[in-house]
Scaffold this active site. Structure first.
Site, PDB file in Angstrom:
ATOM      1  N   HIS A   1       0.835  -1.207   0.000  1.00 50.31           N
ATOM      2  CA  HIS A   1       0.000   0.000   0.000  1.00 50.31           C
ATOM      3  C   HIS A   1       0.874   1.264   0.000  1.00 50.31           C
ATOM      4  O   HIS A   1       0.664   2.180  -0.792  1.00 50.31           O
ATOM      5  CB  HIS A   1      -0.932   0.006   1.212  1.00 50.31           C
ATOM      6  CG  HIS A   1      -1.682   1.288   1.400  1.00 50.31           C
ATOM      7  ND1 HIS A   1      -2.662   1.706   0.527  1.00 50.31           N
ATOM      8  CD2 HIS A   1      -1.577   2.270   2.343  1.00 50.31           C
ATOM      9  CE1 HIS A   1      -3.133   2.882   0.932  1.00 50.31           C
ATOM     10  NE2 HIS A   1      -2.492   3.240   2.028  1.00 50.31           N
TER      11      HIS A   1
ATOM     12  N   GLN B   1      -7.715  15.006   1.569  1.00 49.96           N
ATOM     13  CA  GLN B   1      -6.469  14.491   2.147  1.00 49.96           C
ATOM     14  C   GLN B   1      -5.246  15.041   1.410  1.00 49.96           C
ATOM     15  O   GLN B   1      -4.268  15.478   2.014  1.00 49.96           O
ATOM     16  CB  GLN B   1      -6.498  12.959   2.070  1.00 49.96           C
ATOM     17  CG  GLN B   1      -5.286  12.262   2.676  1.00 49.96           C
ATOM     18  CD  GLN B   1      -5.340  10.748   2.470  1.00 49.96           C
ATOM     19  OE1 GLN B   1      -6.329  10.197   1.993  1.00 49.96           O
ATOM     20  NE2 GLN B   1      -4.271  10.065   2.836  1.00 49.96           N
TER      21      GLN B   1
END
Ligand code: MN
Length: 430
Positions: free
Chosen positions: A142, A249
């Protein structure tokens, strides 16, 4: 203390479907509201919910040092604070009470009426009052995927990443149990090519496929938890959907990290599966190179083979599974996370929750967020109903499931399910 509750040969006098996540070897803990509007701590075998508060009042836990009201509470925090010895005594006793060979409760119709519930008679609640919530970033795949997208393949992993379990302090006030819908968040974003930020609904709402562990009281201020002891303080695990607004974000996260793009909602599965129940599913942690510093070095199998999946269900349509991953892919295990979290003397309390970070595997079908699955939206996912998804649309429901399985037993978490509603509108509330 032996984990007799884990005996794979045991069967229950309660009905358990062959593919149930909740055989008598699981015995998870949760909090529910009963048909009489009473809140209680309970467990589950098959599709039967068991009121532990009532069982305790009827004397079924005699001999185990428990306060009278330990299960008559709206959170598990006090029970978790009793420590691992008590969790084990209680799980072992529950296994005995519901063992096929034990007819005491089985033959007591009156007690059964008080203690047992069908799932449609109860409403699951948040199982713990979460004091502090920390989210790690522990999947190498990730971190590499996200780093590649935002900084290029050469700088994908930051220099610190292979040396410590990187994490940030999240917000516990917006952690909710499965089943509660959330609204698309609004916020500030900086659109591609724009000179000034704009305010409005996030266009890039995403899920993060995670697991989270819940701790007991572990240490006092100033006292690190040695890595060899860290697992003693982990009560259990839940599935965890760490909702994220990628456009918010991206604009806000420098230099202090995630903020409003993350704290609008995070969802957990309502049954906490104990670390004890997961014992048969220990596996090696992925090879760590370079070798971590001594306080992060560990012995034995500290990772767990938990199969995970995430599905997106459009309104009125069938769900489409968009990824299959596994908790074992995590580069940094839970013991390392807890040892690292406390190495500076930070205290950890009963009911604290630590997220794993998005759990992506090595292949494209194992990526744990839409950001990765669609590669920033460049490769939309085809849904079963013919529509496409880059991120999550209004009125989509995101469902995550997880279970462990070997030749003897299947231990699962059930599911965590959340519908994304359109942006909150004050008029509609009335
Ligand atoms: Mn996360």
């Amino acid at each position: 203390m032996p984990l007799s509750a884990n005996n794979p040969d045991r069967t229950s006098w309660l009905h358990v479907d062959k593919n149930s996540d909740f055989p008598i070897q699981n015995i998870p803990f949760g909090v529910f509201l009963t048909r009489d509007d009473i809140i209680t701590i309970g467990t589950r075998i098959g599709d039967t919910a068991i009121d532990l508060g009532a069982l305790h009042q009827l004397g079924y836990f005699d001999g185990i040092p428990l306060t009278d009201d330990i299960f008559l509470q709206d959170t598990l925090n006090d029970f978790i604070a009793d420590g691992r010895k008590t969790w084990r005594l209680v799980r072992n006793r529950i296994a005995q009470i519901f063992d096929s060979d034990n007819t005491t409760l089985k033959n007591n119709k009156q007690h059964k009426e008080i203690v047992l519930f069908r799932l449609d008679e109860i409403e699951m609640q948040l199982p713990v009052q979460i004091g502090d919530y920390t989210d790690f970033y522990a999947s190498k795949e990730h971190a590499t995927n996200v780093g590649t997208m935002f900084r290029g393949a050469d700088n994908a992993l930051m220099p610190n990443w292979l040396h410590m379990p990187v994490g940030y302090h999240g917000r516990s006030s917006s952690i909710i149990p499965s089943g509660i819908p959330i609204h698309r968040p609004q916020g500030q974003t900086m659109p591609e090519g724009a000179e000034k930020p704009v305010f409005g609904p996030s266009k890039l709402v995403d899920f993060e496929l995670e697991m989270a562990f819940i701790t007991t009281d572990a240490n006092d201020l100033g006292e690190p938890i040695p890595i060899d002891e860290a697992e003693d303080y982990i009560f259990g695990l839940v599935l965890f959907n760490d909702w994220s607004a990628r456009d918010i974000q991206k604009w806000e996260y420098v230099p202090l990290g995630p903020f409003l793009g993350k704290n609008f909602a995070s969802t957990i599965s309502p049954w906490i599966v104990t670390l004890d129940a997961l014992e048969p599913f220990r596996v090696e942690t992925p090879k760590q190179d370079p070798k971590p510093l001594p306080y992060l070095q560990f012995k034995g199998k500290k990772s767990f083979d938990i199969r995970l999946e995430a599905a997106v269900k459009p309104k009125g349509a069938k769900e489409t599974i968009v990824c299959k991953s596994n908790f074992k892919y995590m580069y940094w295990n839970m013991a390392q996370q807890l040892a690292h979290h406390t190495v500076n003397g930070c205290p950890v309390n009963s009911g604290d929750m630590m997220g794993s970070g998005t759990i992506s595997g090595p292949t494209e079908d194992s990526f744990g967020s839409m950001l990765e699955i669609t590669w920033r939206g460049e490769k939309p996912v085809k849904m079963k109903d013919g529509t496409e998804r880059k991120f999550i649309n209004d009125n989509d429901t995101v469902i995550m499931r997880g279970y462990c399985k070997n030749d003897d037993v299947r231990i699962g978490f059930g599911e965590v399910k959340t519908k994304l509603l359109p942006v909150f509108s004050p008029q509609k509330k009335k």
